[in-house]
Design a protein around this motif. Structure first.
Motif, PDB file in Angstrom:
ATOM      1  N   LEU A  46       2.464   2.920   6.258  1.00  0.00           N
ATOM      2  CA  LEU A  46       2.799   4.137   7.022  1.00  0.00           C
ATOM      3  C   LEU A  46       3.940   4.960   6.446  1.00  0.00           C
ATOM      4  O   LEU A  46       4.251   6.029   6.948  1.00  0.00           O
ATOM      5  N   SER A  47       4.609   4.445   5.416  1.00  0.00           N
ATOM      6  CA  SER A  47       5.803   5.140   4.940  1.00  0.00           C
ATOM      7  C   SER A  47       5.470   6.309   4.033  1.00  0.00           C
ATOM      8  O   SER A  47       6.323   7.124   3.723  1.00  0.00           O
ATOM      9  N   GLY A  48       4.214   6.389   3.580  1.00  0.00           N
ATOM     10  CA  GLY A  48       3.876   7.404   2.593  1.00  0.00           C
ATOM     11  C   GLY A  48       3.929   6.851   1.181  1.00  0.00           C
ATOM     12  O   GLY A  48       3.831   7.598   0.212  1.00  0.00           O
TER      13      GLY A  48
ATOM     14  N   ARG B  58       1.593  10.944   4.450  1.00  0.00           N
ATOM     15  CA  ARG B  58       1.819  10.913   5.902  1.00  0.00           C
ATOM     16  C   ARG B  58       1.204  12.110   6.616  1.00  0.00           C
ATOM     17  O   ARG B  58       0.832  12.022   7.773  1.00  0.00           O
ATOM     18  N   GLN B  59       1.096  13.215   5.877  1.00  0.00           N
ATOM     19  CA  GLN B  59       0.553  14.423   6.508  1.00  0.00           C
ATOM     20  C   GLN B  59      -0.887  14.209   6.973  1.00  0.00           C
ATOM     21  O   GLN B  59      -1.346  14.879   7.885  1.00  0.00           O
TER      22      GLN B  59
ATOM     23  N   MET C 298      -2.032  11.523   8.343  1.00  0.00           N
ATOM     24  CA  MET C 298      -2.152  10.518   9.412  1.00  0.00           C
ATOM     25  C   MET C 298      -2.139  11.177  10.782  1.00  0.00           C
ATOM     26  O   MET C 298      -1.559  12.246  10.959  1.00  0.00           O
TER      27      MET C 298
ATOM     28  N   PHE D 184       0.907   7.871  14.218  1.00  0.00           N
ATOM     29  CA  PHE D 184       1.323   7.042  13.093  1.00  0.00           C
ATOM     30  C   PHE D 184       2.402   7.721  12.253  1.00  0.00           C
ATOM     31  O   PHE D 184       3.238   7.062  11.664  1.00  0.00           O
ATOM     32  N   GLN D 185       2.372   9.053  12.235  1.00  0.00           N
ATOM     33  CA  GLN D 185       3.464   9.766  11.568  1.00  0.00           C
ATOM     34  C   GLN D 185       4.768   9.457  12.274  1.00  0.00           C
ATOM     35  O   GLN D 185       5.822   9.284  11.663  1.00  0.00           O
ATOM     36  N   TRP D 186       4.652   9.406  13.598  1.00  0.00           N
ATOM     37  CA  TRP D 186       5.817   9.171  14.437  1.00  0.00           C
ATOM     38  C   TRP D 186       6.354   7.754  14.228  1.00  0.00           C
ATOM     39  O   TRP D 186       7.549   7.545  14.057  1.00  0.00           O
TER      40      TRP D 186
ATOM     41  N   GLY E 133       5.894   5.997  11.582  1.00  0.00           N
ATOM     42  CA  GLY E 133       6.434   6.004  10.218  1.00  0.00           C
ATOM     43  C   GLY E 133       7.861   6.513  10.157  1.00  0.00           C
ATOM     44  O   GLY E 133       8.664   6.052   9.350  1.00  0.00           O
TER      45      GLY E 133
ATOM     46  N   THR F  13      10.368   5.200   4.812  1.00  0.00           N
ATOM     47  CA  THR F  13       9.817   6.557   4.841  1.00  0.00           C
ATOM     48  C   THR F  13      10.841   7.569   4.318  1.00  0.00           C
ATOM     49  O   THR F  13      10.510   8.437   3.512  1.00  0.00           O
TER      50      THR F  13
END
Lengths: 299, 250
Positions: free
Chosen positions: A229-231, A236-237, A239, A243-245, A247, A253
């Protein structure tokens, strides 16, 4: 904080004597880097292409043939193309990572991933090990404060983290030709904060568990979202918002932005101050939480 | 006013773990320089008592004053005034004897020349000179116990707690250990010790006999034996254990 010194020294001697852990800590970066660096290719290749010929004339067929030949030649980088006169020129222009070099993207991220895995795991085990061996009982009957104990425990590993990072950066530079564009000193400064935050996360894990085995399992439970989830691998864009949240609550991240920003784009404090502030906040809050949760009793 | 001759005072000291009461309403006073033995079968509450007196476990009820400090109100301050050795070797096996002592001296706040001086003193007191650079993990039971004592004595504590210190130690080393304990008591250190060995109980000034968290008898070894109704301490101990078993069956 006068008992910090003895605690630090003790931890350092033990770390130096523990050949296996030391081997794992230095071996992991090298193996991971070679593995990820060579294996992971996120470049887009072998794109199946369809040409819809609505003209259906000899001219159109000729044109398609010429086009195919040209693309093929492009693909095998041949200088002299089958010269059939064609009033067109084809060029492939990737909009992202124009050099089509995965390593540029993976290696800086790998610095963060390796630090997360080893730093969290090492400290999560450190306090639990003392509990299992019975040395914690002797330690908590002394006047050492919780803060002295915690900081003394994690400090030697800050050095280990910086060595790991240097190893990955050097290998990345000389094996994978990854650029070091920006201010490396600034990168080390922020990495220091990130390492402390990861160690503090490990400390926090150690206050949740009773055995070394539980510590290891819990650490991996924390590590996996960090990778996904960290990119590090997936943008991340792309997701879902949830899940962005999630992350956003991972130190990695924010450190990834710093790593890629400094190494690839050469940006400085002006662009990264937010990430720096967030990492500092993570480190402080996690240490405070661990100190609060840790009890100097046997209850 | 706290009587300066009294170093440990327990008042209604009680500790429950869930529904099991490990120590029930213990009232004891121990004088300065006394070697005080805590005896009893396994599970009688000896270790729990010692851990409460060291501030390692909070009492459920009651309190204790150790070396002038209330263990309930100041569990941190108490740690500067006591030495503690648990039944399990609690030192670092991957550090040498010297490194272990150096670490504990540092943790007890000794610095520079005073640290070196105190370590040298303890080393000669316990005869550790020839073992200094050996890893603690490679020491025999007797030497480990000496090293444990050395580390617990670094800060010259007025009260010393020893939880089954001679478990797994050969007879010769046990004898030497008790000579050391007597010497410490002679210097004014209060020693509170739990043991399973009856001959060791005889070396204590007074003993408290515990069973199922209760204090059963108190006094010299002979007095305690008489109170329970045995001809000697070992006999008393067996009588006590049989009584426990009968109660459990009932």
């Amino acid at each position: 904080m006068r008992r910090f010194g003895p605690m630090f020294r003790k931890e350092f001697i033990q770390m130096r004597r523990d050949r296996l852990t030391l081997g794992i800590m230095t071996g992991i970066p090298v193996i991971q880097l070679l593995l990820f660096g060579f294996a992971i290719q996120t470049d887009v290749r072998h794109i199946p292409t369809v040409v819809l010929d609505e003209s259906r004339t000899p001219t159109s067929r000729e044109m398609i043939a010429a086009f195919v030949a040209q693309v093929r030649n492009l693909a095998i980088l041949s200088a002299a193309a089958h010269s059939r006169a064609l009033p067109l020129e084809t060029r492939i222009r990737p909009r992202y990572n124009p050099g089509l070099r995965s390593a540029n993207y993976i290696v800086p991220g790998l610095v963060g991933v390796i630090l997360t895995i080893t730093m969290v795991l090492v400290t999560a085990m450190a306090i639990v090990r003392e509990r299992e061996r019975g040395t914690l009982e002797q330690l908590i009957v002394t006047p050492i404060t919780k803060t002295e104990l915690m900081l003394g425990k994690i400090s030697p590993y800050v050095g280990v983290g910086l060595v790991q990072m240097t190893t990955v950066l050097l290998l990345g530079r000389f094996v994978f030709d990854v650029p070091l564009t920006g201010n490396v000193l600034l990168l080390y400064g922020i990495a220091f904060v990130f390492i402390v935050a990861s160690l503090a996360l490990g400390l926090f894990v150690s206050t949740l568990v009773r055995t070394q085995q539980q510590a290891m399992q819990t650490s991996f439970f924390f590590v996996l979202p960090n990778i996904l989830l960290s990119g590090f691998m997936f943008p991340r864009q792309a997701m879902p918002a949830l899940f962005q949240w999630i992350g956003a609550f991972l130190p990695l991240t924010h450190f990834l932005k710093v790593l890629r920003g400094i190494l690839l784009k050469g940006v400085g404090v002006t662009e990264l101050w937010q990430e720096m502030a967030i990492l500092l906040l993570f480190a402080t809050v996690l240490i405070a939480l661990s100190v609060r949760r840790f009890q100097k009793t046997l209850d | 006013m706290i009587d300066s001759a009294v170093t440990v005072e327990m008042r209604h000291l009680t500790r429950a773990f869930g529904s099991i009461v490990a120590v029930r309403d213990l009232n004891l006073t121990i004088a300065k320089g006394e070697v005080f033995g805590l005896l009893g079968p396994n599970g009688s509450g000896k270790t729990t008592t010692i851990r409460m007196l060291c501030g390692l476990i909070a009492p459920s009820e009651g309190t204790a004053i150790v070396a002038g400090v209330d263990v309930v109100k100041s569990p941190d301050l108490i740690k500067e005034r006591i030495g503690y050795m648990s039944q399990r070797f609690g030192l670092y096996e991957d550090l040498t004897v010297a490194e272990n002592m150096d670490f504990f001296a540092g943790i007890y706040g000794l610095e520079g020349p005073s640290r070196r001086g105190r370590i040298a003193e303890v080393v000669s007191f316990l005869g550790l000179n020839r073992r200094l650079y050996q890893l603690a993990g490679t020491l025999s039971g007797g030497w480990k116990q000496r090293l444990g004592l050395a580390c617990a004595l670094m800060h010259r504590p007025p009260v010393l707690f020893l939880d089954e210190p001679t478990a797994g130690v050969d007879p010769a080393a046990r004898k030497g250990f008790w000579i050391t304990i007597s010497a410490l008591a002679g210097q004014g250190t209060t020693v509170i010790v739990t043991t399973h060995y009856m001959d060791e109980a005889g070396r204590c000034g007074r003993i408290a006999l515990m069973s199922q968290g209760h204090l059963i008898a108190l006094g010299t070894a002979g007095e305690v034996a008489k109170q329970v109704g045995g001809k000697d301490l070992e006999d008393a101990f067996i009588i006590l254990q049989e009584r426990d078993e009968q109660e459990q069956e009932a």
